[in-house]
Design a protein around this motif. Structure first.
Motif, mmCIF file in Angstrom:
data_model
loop_
_atom_site.group_PDB
_atom_site.id
_atom_site.type_symbol
_atom_site.label_atom_id
_atom_site.label_comp_id
_atom_site.label_asym_id
_atom_site.label_seq_id
_atom_site.Cartn_x
_atom_site.Cartn_y
_atom_site.Cartn_z
ATOM 1 N N ASP A 24 0.833 -1.208 0.000
ATOM 2 C CA ASP A 24 0.000 0.000 0.000
ATOM 3 C C ASP A 24 0.872 1.264 0.000
ATOM 4 O OD1 ASP A 24 -2.331 -1.473 0.023
ATOM 5 O OD2 ASP A 24 -2.413 -1.529 2.219
ATOM 6 N N PRO A 25 1.649 1.485 -1.077
ATOM 7 C CA PRO A 25 2.557 2.639 -1.105
ATOM 8 C C PRO A 25 1.818 3.983 -1.094
ATOM 9 C CG PRO A 25 2.438 1.625 -3.262
ATOM 10 C CD PRO A 25 1.674 0.735 -2.353
ATOM 11 N N VAL A 26 2.326 4.909 -0.251
ATOM 12 C CA VAL A 26 1.771 6.258 -0.164
ATOM 13 C C VAL A 26 2.915 7.249 -0.329
ATOM 14 C CG1 VAL A 26 -0.175 5.592 1.291
ATOM 15 C CG2 VAL A 26 1.994 6.268 2.333
ATOM 16 N N SER A 27 2.557 8.517 -0.735
ATOM 17 C CA SER A 27 3.569 9.544 -0.957
ATOM 18 C C SER A 27 3.367 10.689 0.026
ATOM 19 C CB SER A 27 3.487 10.101 -2.391
ATOM 20 O OG SER A 27 3.714 9.072 -3.331
ATOM 21 N N ASN A 33 8.203 8.016 -0.913
ATOM 22 C CA ASN A 33 7.212 6.942 -0.840
ATOM 23 C C ASN A 33 7.550 5.954 0.290
ATOM 24 O OD1 ASN A 33 5.799 7.813 -3.300
ATOM 25 N ND2 ASN A 33 7.685 7.115 -4.334
ATOM 26 N N TYR A 34 6.463 5.494 0.957
ATOM 27 C CA TYR A 34 6.617 4.535 2.046
ATOM 28 C C TYR A 34 5.416 3.604 2.055
ATOM 29 C CZ TYR A 34 9.786 8.188 3.700
ATOM 30 O OH TYR A 34 10.778 9.120 3.787
ATOM 31 N N GLU A 65 -1.852 9.982 0.596
ATOM 32 C CA GLU A 65 -2.642 9.475 -0.501
ATOM 33 C C GLU A 65 -1.901 8.277 -1.117
ATOM 34 O OE1 GLU A 65 -5.566 10.449 -1.319
ATOM 35 O OE2 GLU A 65 -5.649 12.240 -0.038
ATOM 36 N N VAL A 66 -2.716 7.295 -1.486
ATOM 37 C CA VAL A 66 -2.120 6.119 -2.126
ATOM 38 C C VAL A 66 -1.535 6.527 -3.455
ATOM 39 C CG1 VAL A 66 -2.560 3.846 -3.096
ATOM 40 C CG2 VAL A 66 -3.692 4.542 -0.973
#
Length: 547
Positions: A24-27, A33-34, A65-66
């Motif tokens: 589920d990468p988010v910025s 990104n994490y 946000e994804v």
């Protein structure tokens, strides 16, 4: 995107917090990104809110946000990785007994390493972070092992990285401070090397024990053959002995019957001769009677008167009044025959016992060689130290204390101060020799009178066929025949020295009751040459147990 290119960009899909592929990468607003879960947990304990990568601080917790692009890229990456893993699964899938990867989903591949910090095992693909990330490189990797939780202290939840030598157990760093603080500790790796060395030594000992038992198996396997050979040899000897005994009995029986028959035939012959003589006389008497009757019927005066003188007396005959045929007395013949047979059997038994005794002492054979440092200067030795004879020429040798200076004597190199020993010496072709054993302290530089009192136990054939055992009072021995090979046996503890005629398997003489308290040496004297009549050497022979 090809599988090759996606795999080359694998680092792009790693979360900098968990160092694993994004989930589920988010910025963040700063563009990094994490994993959603990783950054959320990070900001729940880190205030103010800061980007782990660029360290940018946010006044309030940013809205996350994804990142759909990254998510799709990660999905594609995972799919291609799974396809590659699926393609290699037949080659690398964990087999029974192998440690599987703890991260793989679906087919679990064979683990290459286990991490003692993460307490997880990794296949080649999932091991990459530990090989590339600086923080993970500090983790301790070992060969794949199962039950990694067993390597964690159950009390302090720390790795078991120390060894308590006092309690002989593995402990963690907190155990050494809290529960074992007065004990002696060493790093687990150090004790590992010690124990590994001990195991190596134990393995060598076990291997030696295995080899020893394999040799014992071979020995035991050979025992039946040895037993059979010995049994066959003894049976052959027994058959010969009992055949000899049987033949002796049969000969005794034949001789007994022959004696009876001869006595009876003598009586028959005597009776026949008497009857023949009597019949001859009867014939003569009948003839005379016929003449007398014929003359008595004659009426002629002249013939009767002329022949009367020659016919009036009976013809000369033997007086048979006292003649008798006296049958011989057979009484006692059986007893005498049995006595004679018993004597022969006793002699055979004596020979058998001597043979058995000789075979027994031959088992104590020792290897004896002549000692040149003790040899009289006129003696000549063979290169192998097994033969010696008198050379008539005195060599220039050092007069060391061990050397004989007056008599042509020599000792064996070997000494004996316990147990039993036996050796054989050939004396064939010699008319003078001495064989035996002596004490180490005997006098070697002048005249001696060898006897047990002076430390000599010898058998001697001297001038004039003087064949004696050199006891304190010399014992003359029977010279029939002189031995050609002499066996010498010593029982140190029992104080016994025995001599045997090896070829005849006969006992010659034994010294008994001696008290040995120092080393004994084999003793020899080949005797002088006597103008070539005694040139044969004394020879120390190997024992051949054929008797």
């Amino acid at each position: 995107m090809s599988a090759g290119s996606s795999l080359r960009c694998e680092d792009q899909f790693l979360c900098s917090i968990c160092l694993d592929v994004f989930t589920d990468p988010v910025s963040t607003p700063c563009g990094h990104n994490y994993c959603k879960t990783c950054i959320t947990k990070h900001w729940s304990v880190k205030v103010p809110y800061q980007c782990p990568m660029c360290k940018k601080v946010f006044s309030k917790r940013p809205e996350l946000e994804v990142n759909t692009f990254i998510r799709e890229m990660v999905s594609e990456f995972r799919r291609e990785s799974q396809q590659k893993s699926s393609g290699d699964s037949d080659k690398h899938a964990a087999k029974p007994g192998e440690v599987p990867c703890d991260v793989c989903t679906g087919t679990r591949l064979k683990a290459l390493k286990s991490c003692l910090v993460c307490l997880a095992s990794y296949c080649k693909t999932h091991l990459e972070p530990h090989l590339k990330a600086a923080r993970l490189k500090r983790h301790q990797l070992v060969e794949p092992v199962e039950n990694l939780e067993d390597r964690i202290c159950t009390k302090h939840d720390k790795p078991l990285d120390l060894f308590c030598k006092t309690d002989q157990t593995c402990v963690c760093s907190l155990c050494s401070v809290l529960d074992h603080k007065t004990h002696e500790f060493v790093p687990l790796t150090e004790e590992f090397e010690v124990k590994k060395a001990e195991l190596g030594k134990s393995d060598a000992e076990i291997q030696q024990m295995i080899q020893s038992r394999r040799r014992k198996i071979q020995e035991i396997k050979g025992s039946p053959k040895i037993s059979k050979d010995a049994a066959d040899k003894e049976k052959a000897r027994g058959v010969k002995v009992f055949t000899d005994l049987k033949e002796s009995v049969e000969r005794g029986l034949k001789e007994f019957i022959k004696e009876m028959d001869e006595k009876h035939k003598t009586i028959e012959k005597q009776a026949e001769d008497f009857i023949k003589d009597l019949k001859q006389e009867i014939s003569e008497l009948r003839k005379r009677r016929s003449e007398v009757e014929q003359l008595s019927r004659s009426e002629d005066h002249l013939p009767l008167l002329q022949r009367f003188s020659s016919l009036k007396d009976a013809p000369p005959t033997k007086n048979w009044t006292e003649v008798r045929v006296h049958p011989p007395s057979y009484e006692g013949t059986v007893v005498r025959a049995v006595d004679q047979l018993e004597k022969k059997l006793r002699e055979k038994m004596k020979n058998l016992l001597t043979e058995a005794e000789l075979r027994r002492v031959q088992q104590y054979e020792v290897d004896v060689t002549f000692d040149p440092d003790t040899a009289h200067p006129e003696l000549v030795l063979s290169d192998d130290g097994k033969q010696v004879y008198h050379g008539d020429v005195e060599k220039n040798l050092p007069d060391n204390p061990e050397r004989f200076s007056l008599y042509s004597n020599i000792l064996g190199k070997q000494s004996f101060s316990s147990g039993r020993f036996y050796f054989e010496v050939q004396v064939k072709g010699k008319n003078e020799w001495i064989v035996g054993v002596v004490r180490e302290s005997i006098y070697r530089k002048g005249k001696v009178y060898p006897s047990p009192t002076d430390g000599y136990w010898i058998l001697l054939l001297g001038i004039g066929n003087n064949y004696i055992a050199g006891d304190d009072t010399p014992v003359e021995l029977s010279p029939s025949p002189y031995p050609e090979k002499v066996g010498v046996f010593v029982d140190y503890e029992e104080g016994v020295v025995s001599f045997y005629d090896v070829d005849e398997a006969a006992h010659i003489y034994s010294f008994t009751g001696s008290s040995f308290n120092e080393k004994l040496y084999p003793y020899f004297c080949p005797g002088p040459r006597h103008d070539g009549e005694n040139i044969a050497p004394l020879i120390i022979c190997p024992v051949n147990q054929t008797v």
